[in-house]
Design an enzyme around this catalytic site. Sequence first.
Site, mmCIF file in Angstrom:
data_model
loop_
_atom_site.group_PDB
_atom_site.id
_atom_site.type_symbol
_atom_site.label_atom_id
_atom_site.label_comp_id
_atom_site.label_asym_id
_atom_site.label_seq_id
_atom_site.Cartn_x
_atom_site.Cartn_y
_atom_site.Cartn_z
ATOM 1 N N ALA A 158 36.327 42.037 33.362
ATOM 2 C CA ALA A 158 35.910 40.991 33.721
ATOM 3 C C ALA A 158 37.205 39.914 33.970
ATOM 4 C CB ALA A 158 34.986 40.099 32.699
ATOM 5 N N ARG A 202 36.169 36.097 47.180
ATOM 6 C CA ARG A 202 35.127 35.666 48.272
ATOM 7 C C ARG A 202 34.073 34.673 47.666
ATOM 8 N NH1 ARG A 202 33.361 41.480 50.257
ATOM 9 N NH2 ARG A 202 34.392 42.489 48.353
ATOM 10 N N THR A 235 42.129 48.404 38.254
ATOM 11 C CA THR A 235 41.212 48.683 37.231
ATOM 12 C C THR A 235 41.640 49.710 36.310
ATOM 13 O OG1 THR A 235 40.254 50.277 38.897
ATOM 14 C CG2 THR A 235 39.301 48.256 38.593
#
Length: 484
Positions: free
Chosen positions: A10, A16, A79
């Site tokens: 998170a 976007r 990630t």
Amino acid sequence: MSSTAAVILAAGQGKRMKSALPKVLHRCAGAPLIAYVLDAVAAAGIDEVVIVIGTGASLVREALGDGYRYALQEQQLGTGDAVAKALPQLSASCRDLLVLCGDTPLLTPGSLTRLLAARRGEHGARTGRDGSTGPGAAGAAAACVLTSIFDDPAGYGRIVRDDTGLVAAIVEDGDATPEQREIREINTGTYAFDRVALESALSHLQPDNRQGEYYLTDVIGLLRQDGRAVAAVTAPPAETAGINSRRDLAAAERIFRQRECERLMDAGVTIIDPAATYIDHGVEVGRDTVIYPFCFLEGQTRVGADCLVGPGTRLIDTSLGSGVTVQSSLLVESSAGDGCQIGPFAYLRPGTALAEGVKVGDFVELKQTQVGPGSKIPHLSYIGDTTIGAGVNVGAGTITCNYDGVSKHRTSIGDGAFIGSNTNLVAPVSVGSGAVTGAGSTITRDVPEDALAVERSRQTVVANWRQRKGRKEENGHVRKPEEA
């Protein structure tokens, strides 16, 4: 699953979304996106959770509270780096690790359970290229990837399988060959890992890509190079889609609303038009209640059995008893007992509580007001900061003057009182039980029990006023009514 933990990613900005709010905190059907992910993890039986935060870290912690462990990713280095930041937060007993994104609110506990079972090599848990269920290779896999089959896979990492049906690699869209771009099976970003295998692979990750980031997807290739098996489980696209834009958010909202309507209809609630009914996640509605179109049931709203709600009604954090009717009205942080009738066009503001059998009619506004059993406020009234007893009738046009420009003051109306139409009750003031106020009165002093209070100026009657109004003046000019 005491040996299983979940890491929820998170930390991303969500460019976007074009928002100052962290993407995972955008609300969908009444709750932040990440709340649904946490609910799915909990329902899958996983109680050890580490949330990786970065952009808007303080906002995320404030929204979710202290019930979780947090790992801070100060720089957005991918990630793989995010998961590496979370590993030190895990307990020593953790053997299975679920990794999910905080912006995938549609995931179900069932898919997470199947994913973990497939990682362990349990019979019938894995799926082939076509999504069919069948036994995987013997023994546990080092990792299992949750995949989906998309009609338009553009922008997603592709799942490349070997001849046995196991995952050979995950190829990012920008790095895929023309043949690989034809693959419709995509990586959803949700994984189950053997913790030891994951830690080993993460230690060998390199930022060999255009972004200069550590990709978790590269772990899959490293595991295969090491001779380890990587399985896959396929879930429906409607469940695995991430939220990357406001359009995606609206699409997820439609799915959630449909799920909520179906949940309530399966429990015995009649919803006339589910497509035009908007019910937040977790709202409770009793059986045999009928909800008409264009209704919004939001937040912690609770509706009893045998109610009629709508059309055109909005309930926010509101509780209704059984047999309540609400038409074309707005109720916010309020409650209504059994058998109440509300609306049309009533507005119940925070702190309003109606006992059983109360009637609140058209164009009535109540604020911080408690109304006793069987009392009626039929129409065209504002009642604020007031306590009303049982069996009271409040006439049309009644106003409680509760604000003196500095402070709010309360009004008290006793049992069985009758408030005449167009009465102004100037607070602080008390009207005793059984008392009556005359229509058109402005009440500034307390009214004893069973008394009549009338406050009006003396009526003056001017005879022949109509004729006198149009009389010629000495200069011959006839005054029109508006000149008088």
